[in-house]
Structure formats: C-alpha cells, structure tokens
Design a protein around this motif. Structure first.
Motif, PDB file in Angstrom:
ATOM      1  N   HIS A   1       0.858  -1.197   0.000  1.00 38.68           N
ATOM      2  CA  HIS A   1       0.000   0.000   0.000  1.00 38.68           C
ATOM      3  C   HIS A   1       0.893   1.245   0.000  1.00 38.68           C
ATOM      4  CE1 HIS A   1      -3.716  -2.247   0.819  1.00 38.68           C
ATOM      5  NE2 HIS A   1      -2.995  -2.967   1.659  1.00 38.68           N
ATOM      6  N   ARG A   2       0.533   2.197  -0.842  1.00 40.94           N
ATOM      7  CA  ARG A   2       1.245   3.477  -0.900  1.00 40.94           C
ATOM      8  C   ARG A   2       0.372   4.547  -0.259  1.00 40.94           C
ATOM      9  NH1 ARG A   2       5.107   4.352  -5.493  1.00 40.94           N
ATOM     10  NH2 ARG A   2       4.411   6.505  -5.260  1.00 40.94           N
ATOM     11  N   SER A   3       1.025   5.499   0.382  1.00 35.77           N
ATOM     12  CA  SER A   3       0.305   6.638   0.956  1.00 35.77           C
ATOM     13  C   SER A   3       1.209   7.859   0.889  1.00 35.77           C
ATOM     14  CB  SER A   3      -0.124   6.359   2.402  1.00 35.77           C
ATOM     15  OG  SER A   3       0.985   6.025   3.208  1.00 35.77           O
TER      16      SER A   3
ATOM     17  N   THR B   1       0.052  12.204   4.732  1.00 39.13           N
ATOM     18  CA  THR B   1      -1.021  11.475   5.420  1.00 39.13           C
ATOM     19  C   THR B   1      -0.502  10.386   6.351  1.00 39.13           C
ATOM     20  OG1 THR B   1      -1.190   9.942   3.544  1.00 39.13           O
ATOM     21  CG2 THR B   1      -2.609  11.888   3.520  1.00 39.13           C
TER      22      THR B   1
ATOM     23  N   TYR C   1       1.144   6.454   7.260  1.00 32.09           N
ATOM     24  CA  TYR C   1       0.959   5.073   6.814  1.00 32.09           C
ATOM     25  C   TYR C   1      -0.515   4.679   6.842  1.00 32.09           C
ATOM     26  CZ  TYR C   1       5.987   4.411   7.320  1.00 32.09           C
ATOM     27  OH  TYR C   1       7.342   4.506   7.194  1.00 32.09           O
ATOM     28  N   THR C   2      -0.872   3.808   5.923  1.00 29.96           N
ATOM     29  CA  THR C   2      -2.192   3.178   5.972  1.00 29.96           C
ATOM     30  C   THR C   2      -2.100   1.956   6.862  1.00 29.96           C
ATOM     31  OG1 THR C   2      -1.682   1.870   3.997  1.00 29.96           O
ATOM     32  CG2 THR C   2      -2.823   3.963   3.664  1.00 29.96           C
TER      33      THR C   2
ATOM     34  N   ALA D   1       6.879   8.948  -0.995  1.00 25.71           N
ATOM     35  CA  ALA D   1       5.674   8.352  -0.411  1.00 25.71           C
ATOM     36  C   ALA D   1       6.087   7.348   0.661  1.00 25.71           C
ATOM     37  CB  ALA D   1       4.831   7.667  -1.488  1.00 25.71           C
TER      38      ALA D   1
ATOM     39  N   TYR E   1       5.292   3.442   2.163  1.00 26.99           N
ATOM     40  CA  TYR E   1       4.749   2.156   1.712  1.00 26.99           C
ATOM     41  C   TYR E   1       4.583   1.239   2.914  1.00 26.99           C
ATOM     42  CZ  TYR E   1       9.069  -0.541   2.301  1.00 26.99           C
ATOM     43  OH  TYR E   1      10.149  -1.190   2.833  1.00 26.99           O
TER      44      TYR E   1
END
Length: 357
Positions: A240-242, A246, A248-249, A291, A293
């Motif tokens: 997952h990228r964020s 924002t 980390y997801t 980003a 990850y």
C-alpha cells in the motif's frame, strides 16, 4: 539310567507363530490416566468454546448494540457484565488452546517416552515381545491420532466462536493477534504434533524423564516462535502506498513499512512522521522520498498463511520423527525378531534332544 526324549512339536505349533502382542490395548491401559485427563480437558474446553460461540457472543453483541445506541447527553444502561464475561471466557479459552502443544510436549517427553526409557521397561519390551522400531511407531501413531483429533475439534470451535463475534463485538480480538491467529487455525494442531514428536526425540537422546520434559517444552516453544516469525513471509504481501502528508495506511498483518524514493527504491523509515512537521519535510527531501509504503496481509490471506505455516511445521515434525528412529536404531542396533517369531523358528524342524536322568 533312563533316557527321556522331549516331545516333538505339534504341527500347529510348528506351522503357526505365536501371536504378536496387541500394542494398542496395551498402550491404552498403560496410559489410561493421561487418556482420561486429555478427554476431560477436550470436553471442558469444547463446552466452554461452544458456550462462547453461542450464548456469550449473542449477549455481548446485544450489550454492545445497547452501548452504541446510547446518547452521550442522556443516561442509558447496557449489560456490561455480558461484555466482561465474553472477554474473560475468550481470553481463558484462547490461552488454554494455545497451551495445548506444550502440555502434549511435556507429557510426551516425561511420561510417554522418558519414564519408560529411564526405568528400563522399554528395553524389557524390546527383548521380550516388540521390536524397538515397532514400539516407537505404535507409541507415536496412536497418541498422534488422539492429539490431532482433540486439538482439531478445539481449534475449529475457537475459530467459529471468533468468527461469530467478528464485527459484532467492538472489543473482539483482531485476526492479527498472535494468540487468536494460531488458536483458531490448523497451526496449533501442527504445534501439538511437533511437541509430541519433539518429546519422543529428546527422550531418546536423554533417556531421563525430567530433562526430556524440559527439553520438549523448549523445543516446542522454539518451533512456535519460529513459525510466528516466519508466517508473514510465507505468502506474498500486498503493498500500500500513501502520501508523505497522510502517514501510513493501517490494517491487516503488517510485514514491513518504509519510504519510497524518486527512483522507486524502498528504504527504511527514519521514524520522523508526516510532512506536516517541518523537520520531517526537510529530512524526506534529503532522502528523495516521495511516499510511504506498507506491506501487509489482508484478511483474505488468512487461510493461505495458515496452511503454508502448517505445512512448514508438519515438515519439521516429520524430521523429528525421522531423527527419533535414527537415534533409536543407533542406540539399539538392528531390530531383533520378536519373541513369537523366535519360538516359531525354533519349532521348525528342531530335532528332539536326549538327556540323561
């Protein structure tokens, strides 16, 4: 002086070897107390898990619906005892199911193998009726069947109980919780079989009950710890990228996280935070980061992770069995014929011997 002649063997005795001892009834009689304790433990835990699966989950879910419907500005009531009761029973049963492989390992090392090797009853059985290899095979096969069956029932009930509360109880454990993950899956059955075979191996090596008990517990703990560490790496994870602003997801079983650079490389996270902090913004600019990850496993990976880890532990269990037979052969030598076969061979065509009174 008189001469006596030994009677010739009958045709039935010469043609039919003596029957081999029935190992299964002998094992059940010898370890009857352990069988009763195991059956009682499985029945009690199964009843508790069935109670958790049905009435306790329903009562706790209803209490949480009452709590969620409460208006913070007005006074309302909800069944707090039902929520606490669910939490307590879930915690106790989860811990008990998790401890089963260690109970099996301790019994295997101390009572099933260690005690007989220490007091010499195993060697007595080898020279009188049963070959060492057949003795070991029987003492592994029957307990393995009972252990796998009982543990399999309990982990199935635990998984059903957890599934019944998922999404209905706000304080229910997530599937990524280590105890919940293993207590409700086939990995616990594999851990129990590994404990059984590890107990046999260390007992054959030490030939004493107390050291075998301690070593069996250590080996089983090491197997479980190694399996927990390896589990996230046995199946491809989802990336997952964020954005840097924002963070980390979250969600799922995390494998690793870090930063993605302008060249697409994945580097370690310096632990600064999102770019809302000025120092972090400058640090990420120096690292050419673009980003965040996160490599995680979603819930859809639950069964692939369970099955691959179970296969790995069962392979290790097979190595324990192979090592146990090799140690037994090295310490006892080639298997001698059973006593019944020896008597049958002696009866075939043996001439009568004369003696003097």
């Amino acid at each position: 002086m008189t001469t006596t002649t030994a009677p010739a063997p009958t045709a039935q005795a010469a043609g039919r070897p003596a029957g081999r001892p029935r190992l299964v009834p002998w094992l059940l009689r010898l370890h009857r107390p352990a069988l009763y304790v195991w059956a009682g433990l499985v029945l009690v835990l199964a009843a508790a898990l069935a109670w958790l699966w049905g009435p306790l989950t329903d009562a706790a879910a209803a209490a949480w619906r009452q709590y969620d419907a409460c208006d913070m500005n007005t006074r309302c009531s909800y069944d707090q005892d039902a929520i606490l009761r669910y939490k307590d029973v879930y915690g106790y049963t989860t811990f008990a199911v998790t401890a089963l492989p260690f109970v099996v390992a301790a019994w295997s090392g101390a009572a099933l193998f260690g005690r007989e090797l220490e007091n010499g009853t195993a060697r007595l059985a080898w020279v009188q009726s049963v070959s060492p290899a057949r003795w070991l095979a029987a003492k592994l096969a029957l307990p393995a069947l009972l252990v796998a069956g009982g543990t399999g029932v309990l982990v199935t009930l635990h998984h059903l109980a957890w599934t019944a509360g998922r999404g209905r109880i706000d304080t229910a454990k997530p599937w990524t919780d280590d105890l919940t993950l293993h207590a409700g899956g086939p990995t616990t059955v594999a851990f129990a079989l590994a404990g059984l075979t590890a107990g046999a191996l260390v007992a054959l090596l030490s030939r004493r009950a107390l050291p075998a008990l301690a070593l069996a517990l250590c080996v089983t703990g090491a197997v479980r710890a190694a399996a927990s560490w390896a589990l996230p790496h046995l199946w491809p994870a989802v990336v997952h990228r964020s954005g840097l602003g924002t963070g980390y997801t979250s969600g799922g079983l995390e494998v690793e996280h870090g930063l993605i650079t302008t060249g697409g490389a994945h580097i370690a996270d310096p632990g600064c935070g999102p770019t809302t902090i000025e120092e972090c913004r400058r640090l990420y600019a120096d690292l050419h980061a673009t980003a965040f990850y996160t490599r995680t496993h979603p819930y859809s990976h639950y069964w692939p992770l369970q099955l691959t880890t179970t296969a790995l532990v069962l392979a290790l269990t097979g190595l324990f069995v192979l090592a146990a037979f090799r140690v037994l052969r090295r310490t006892t030598g080639p298997a001698a014929p059973a006593a019944g076969d020896t008597r049958a061979e002696a009866a075939k065509g043996t001439p009568a011997r004369a003696g003097r009174a």
